[in-house]
Design a protein around this motif. Structure first.
Motif, PDB file in Angstrom:
ATOM      1  N   GLU A  42      63.777 -16.966  14.877  1.00  0.00           N
ATOM      2  CA  GLU A  42      63.563 -17.857  16.017  1.00  0.00           C
ATOM      3  C   GLU A  42      63.170 -17.058  17.237  1.00  0.00           C
ATOM      4  O   GLU A  42      63.306 -15.841  17.288  1.00  0.00           O
ATOM      5  CB  GLU A  42      64.822 -18.682  16.309  1.00  0.00           C
ATOM      6  N   GLY A  43      62.646 -17.766  18.236  1.00  0.00           N
ATOM      7  CA  GLY A  43      62.216 -17.118  19.466  1.00  0.00           C
ATOM      8  C   GLY A  43      60.712 -16.908  19.504  1.00  0.00           C
ATOM      9  O   GLY A  43      60.000 -17.130  18.527  1.00  0.00           O
ATOM     10  N   GLU A  44      60.228 -16.447  20.657  1.00  0.00           N
ATOM     11  CA  GLU A  44      58.790 -16.290  20.855  1.00  0.00           C
ATOM     12  C   GLU A  44      58.174 -15.236  19.942  1.00  0.00           C
ATOM     13  O   GLU A  44      56.989 -15.315  19.606  1.00  0.00           O
ATOM     14  CB  GLU A  44      58.497 -15.946  22.318  1.00  0.00           C
ATOM     15  N   LYS A  45      58.965 -14.264  19.515  1.00  0.00           N
ATOM     16  CA  LYS A  45      58.410 -13.231  18.647  1.00  0.00           C
ATOM     17  C   LYS A  45      57.992 -13.808  17.296  1.00  0.00           C
ATOM     18  O   LYS A  45      57.228 -13.185  16.559  1.00  0.00           O
ATOM     19  CB  LYS A  45      59.424 -12.097  18.455  1.00  0.00           C
ATOM     20  N   ARG A  46      58.470 -14.992  16.967  1.00  0.00           N
ATOM     21  CA  ARG A  46      58.120 -15.623  15.698  1.00  0.00           C
ATOM     22  C   ARG A  46      56.627 -15.986  15.628  1.00  0.00           C
ATOM     23  O   ARG A  46      56.074 -16.129  14.537  1.00  0.00           O
ATOM     24  CB  ARG A  46      58.980 -16.878  15.490  1.00  0.00           C
ATOM     25  N   ILE A  47      55.965 -16.102  16.774  1.00  0.00           N
ATOM     26  CA  ILE A  47      54.560 -16.522  16.794  1.00  0.00           C
ATOM     27  C   ILE A  47      53.675 -15.307  16.508  1.00  0.00           C
ATOM     28  O   ILE A  47      53.355 -14.514  17.395  1.00  0.00           O
ATOM     29  CB  ILE A  47      54.194 -17.185  18.131  1.00  0.00           C
ATOM     30  N   MET A  48      53.270 -15.183  15.256  1.00  0.00           N
ATOM     31  CA  MET A  48      52.615 -13.969  14.766  1.00  0.00           C
ATOM     32  C   MET A  48      51.264 -13.676  15.415  1.00  0.00           C
ATOM     33  O   MET A  48      51.023 -12.544  15.847  1.00  0.00           O
ATOM     34  CB  MET A  48      52.483 -14.048  13.242  1.00  0.00           C
ATOM     35  N   PRO A  49      50.317 -14.623  15.492  1.00  0.00           N
ATOM     36  CA  PRO A  49      49.009 -14.275  16.056  1.00  0.00           C
ATOM     37  C   PRO A  49      49.057 -13.961  17.547  1.00  0.00           C
ATOM     38  O   PRO A  49      48.250 -13.162  18.038  1.00  0.00           O
ATOM     39  CB  PRO A  49      48.149 -15.512  15.765  1.00  0.00           C
ATOM     40  N   TYR A  50      49.988 -14.572  18.281  1.00  0.00           N
ATOM     41  CA  TYR A  50      50.110 -14.262  19.707  1.00  0.00           C
ATOM     42  C   TYR A  50      50.531 -12.805  19.877  1.00  0.00           C
ATOM     43  O   TYR A  50      50.013 -12.098  20.757  1.00  0.00           O
ATOM     44  CB  TYR A  50      51.119 -15.190  20.371  1.00  0.00           C
ATOM     45  N   ARG A  51      51.448 -12.368  19.042  1.00  0.00           N
ATOM     46  CA  ARG A  51      51.862 -10.972  19.088  1.00  0.00           C
ATOM     47  C   ARG A  51      50.695 -10.063  18.699  1.00  0.00           C
ATOM     48  O   ARG A  51      50.439  -9.039  19.340  1.00  0.00           O
ATOM     49  CB  ARG A  51      53.066 -10.733  18.170  1.00  0.00           C
ATOM     50  N   PHE A  52      49.995 -10.442  17.629  1.00  0.00           N
ATOM     51  CA  PHE A  52      48.895  -9.611  17.127  1.00  0.00           C
ATOM     52  C   PHE A  52      47.837  -9.377  18.203  1.00  0.00           C
ATOM     53  O   PHE A  52      47.310  -8.267  18.337  1.00  0.00           O
ATOM     54  CB  PHE A  52      48.254 -10.290  15.908  1.00  0.00           C
ATOM     55  N   ASP A  53      47.499 -10.400  18.950  1.00  0.00           N
ATOM     56  CA  ASP A  53      46.438 -10.291  19.958  1.00  0.00           C
ATOM     57  C   ASP A  53      46.905  -9.653  21.262  1.00  0.00           C
ATOM     58  O   ASP A  53      46.125  -9.548  22.215  1.00  0.00           O
ATOM     59  CB  ASP A  53      45.853 -11.675  20.258  1.00  0.00           C
ATOM     60  N   GLY A  54      48.166  -9.216  21.314  1.00  0.00           N
ATOM     61  CA  GLY A  54      48.710  -8.664  22.557  1.00  0.00           C
ATOM     62  C   GLY A  54      47.947  -7.458  23.075  1.00  0.00           C
ATOM     63  O   GLY A  54      47.666  -7.352  24.280  1.00  0.00           O
ATOM     64  N   GLN A  55      47.589  -6.537  22.173  1.00  0.00           N
ATOM     65  CA  GLN A  55      46.858  -5.342  22.618  1.00  0.00           C
ATOM     66  C   GLN A  55      45.501  -5.713  23.200  1.00  0.00           C
ATOM     67  O   GLN A  55      45.063  -5.133  24.201  1.00  0.00           O
ATOM     68  CB  GLN A  55      46.665  -4.355  21.453  1.00  0.00           C
ATOM     69  N   GLU A  56      44.820  -6.696  22.590  1.00  0.00           N
ATOM     70  CA  GLU A  56      43.509  -7.079  23.105  1.00  0.00           C
ATOM     71  C   GLU A  56      43.638  -7.717  24.485  1.00  0.00           C
ATOM     72  O   GLU A  56      42.831  -7.450  25.386  1.00  0.00           O
ATOM     73  CB  GLU A  56      42.797  -8.019  22.138  1.00  0.00           C
ATOM     74  N   ARG A  57      44.651  -8.552  24.675  1.00  0.00           N
ATOM     75  CA  ARG A  57      44.857  -9.139  26.002  1.00  0.00           C
ATOM     76  C   ARG A  57      45.163  -8.054  27.035  1.00  0.00           C
ATOM     77  O   ARG A  57      44.724  -8.134  28.188  1.00  0.00           O
ATOM     78  CB  ARG A  57      45.977 -10.188  25.964  1.00  0.00           C
ATOM     79  N   ALA A  58      45.903  -7.023  26.641  1.00  0.00           N
ATOM     80  CA  ALA A  58      46.210  -5.923  27.562  1.00  0.00           C
ATOM     81  C   ALA A  58      44.941  -5.183  27.974  1.00  0.00           C
ATOM     82  O   ALA A  58      44.768  -4.829  29.147  1.00  0.00           O
ATOM     83  CB  ALA A  58      47.204  -4.963  26.908  1.00  0.00           C
ATOM     84  N   LEU A  59      44.049  -4.948  27.022  1.00  0.00           N
ATOM     85  CA  LEU A  59      42.789  -4.279  27.349  1.00  0.00           C
ATOM     86  C   LEU A  59      41.912  -5.167  28.219  1.00  0.00           C
ATOM     87  O   LEU A  59      41.216  -4.685  29.119  1.00  0.00           O
ATOM     88  CB  LEU A  59      42.059  -3.884  26.064  1.00  0.00           C
ATOM     89  N   MET A  60      41.944  -6.463  27.970  1.00  0.00           N
ATOM     90  CA  MET A  60      41.192  -7.401  28.807  1.00  0.00           C
ATOM     91  C   MET A  60      41.697  -7.374  30.251  1.00  0.00           C
ATOM     92  O   MET A  60      40.956  -7.660  31.187  1.00  0.00           O
ATOM     93  CB  MET A  60      41.302  -8.815  28.230  1.00  0.00           C
TER      94      MET A  60
END
Length: 391
Positions: A212-230
């Protein structure tokens, strides 16, 4: 109550237009580890020595048959490292700001519901911890929190980044994933790097262990590095927690995640960690399933040959002798003076109990001075910072 589907975003989570997640899963799901032969590995090694490693070659180097070629892999990996990094080894240390967490992940000591001493550093305590770290000569720090905006808000982490910039040249964070505008706030406050461990890239296992919790959302976590670079970050870090699932597939997915993102953002500095499972409070039995030290070395060498310019970090989760050994074979970054509790450094100085419990057990507890002495004894050059700021 039924758990949220791992692909079901929370309303505040930003979706970006990126196909990297699907591309990584396509390669990982179709990866048949058993189909590769010694001839395939030999061909991959030949191409690696010429900097022509393809994804197919990477798959061969991560396969079980490649274990019998480990000596050759290590030799080529070492040569590539020397070619691009010389004898330099970067040193950094982590600082845990908070161990409050709103997610329940079965392998983590900070998980929601685990009975541990919870704590969060206030601004004065952040200064105290950083002053102690800075005295050691370190110039790079990475700050960590649990998965919880309620206890470690964007504003709180941004303030910590600003404080860190008073003491250190390079500031990184390993925190819950954020949206682009939130990462921009951290970047404007002095943050240079964002590291995110995907833990495992296998959706079924990911859903099973992130309860449970926000970490459960797999693609949002996966795209984190790309959002950081953006958002303008200088670099990003990747890692799977090897031993949670099929470590070969998770290693493949980690390398491809970094590779595809590097292709899209060629200016980005890429770093990969190779952590294994470690025991946690209230569960001392967990460990890295099937991931021996020789297999961990296989992964490290495959990473180096496929991503020759990437920094590769070897964690304090590993024993000192193993860490020392792989610094000659492909690793280029190492932590020292590590504390995974909250407020532990200042507590030691004041001879009192630390403020909050540890995330996991470390294996190598050497201080900065000991690490520097070890590196020099191996004719390696300790590097505290690779940054030069021009006013």
């Amino acid at each position: 109550m039924k758990n949220r589907d791992i692909f079901d975003y929370y309303p505040h989570m930003q979706k970006i237009d990126s196909d990297i997640f699907s591309r990584v899963l396509e390669h990982t799901n179709s990866y048949d580890e058993s189909r590769y032969t010694s001839a395939d590995v030999a061909q991959a090694l030949k191409q690696a020595s010429q900097n022509r490693l393809s994804i197919t070659h990477l798959k061969a180097l991560l396969s079980p048959i490649a274990e019998s070629h480990l000596e050759s892999m290590a030799r080529i990996s070492s040569a590539i490292t020397k070619r691009y990094f010389g004898n330099s080894i970067s040193i950094f240390t982590p600082l845990y700001l908070s161990n409050f967490c709103e997610s329940k992940c079965v392998y983590c000591g900070f998980q929601k519901g685990n009975k541990i001493a919870r704590a969060k550093l206030d601004e004065k305590e952040i200064h105290e911890e950083m002053q102690i770290i800075a005295k050691s000569g370190l110039q790079e720090i990475i700050m960590l929190t649990g998965e919880g905006r309620e206890y470690a808000s964007v504003e709180y982490i941004a303030r910590a980044c600003a404080i860190a910039k008073e003491y250190f040249k390079v500031v990184g964070v390993e925190i819950y994933p954020m949206n682009v505008d939130e990462y921009a706030v951290l970047h404007e406050s002095g943050c240079d790097f964002v590291t995110i461990f995907q833990e495992t890239y296998a959706p079924k296992k990911y859903a099973r262990i992130h309860i449970e919790g926000e970490k459960r959302i797999m693609p949002y976590r996966f795209d984190g590095q790309e959002r950081a670079l953006m958002a303008g970050m200088r670099g990003v870090g990747f890692g799977a927690l090897l031993g949670i699932d099929d470590f070969r597939k998770d290693a493949l997915a980690t390398a491809l995640h970094a590779h595809f993102l590097q292709q899209r953002y060629p200016h980005a500095e890429i770093s990969i960690s190779i952590p294994r499972l470690r025991p946690i409070i209230n569960n001392r039995q967990i460990g890295p399933k099937d991931v021996s030290e020789s297999r961990l070395l296989q992964v490290l060498c495959a990473y180096r040959m496929f991503l020759p310019f990437a920094n590769i970090t070897i964690s304090s989760r590993e024993r000192a002798g193993f860490r020392d050994h792989v610094l000659q074979l492909g690793a280029t970054k190492v932590s020292a003076g590590v504390s995974v509790g909250i407020g532990e450094r200042s507590a030691k100085e004041k001879q009192k109990d630390k403020k909050g419990d540890d995330q996991f057990e470390i294996s190598d507890s050497r201080g900065v001075g000991e690490m520097i002495a070890m590196l020099k004894s191996q004719h390696l050059q300790p590097v505290m910072s690779d940054s030069v700021y021009v006013g």
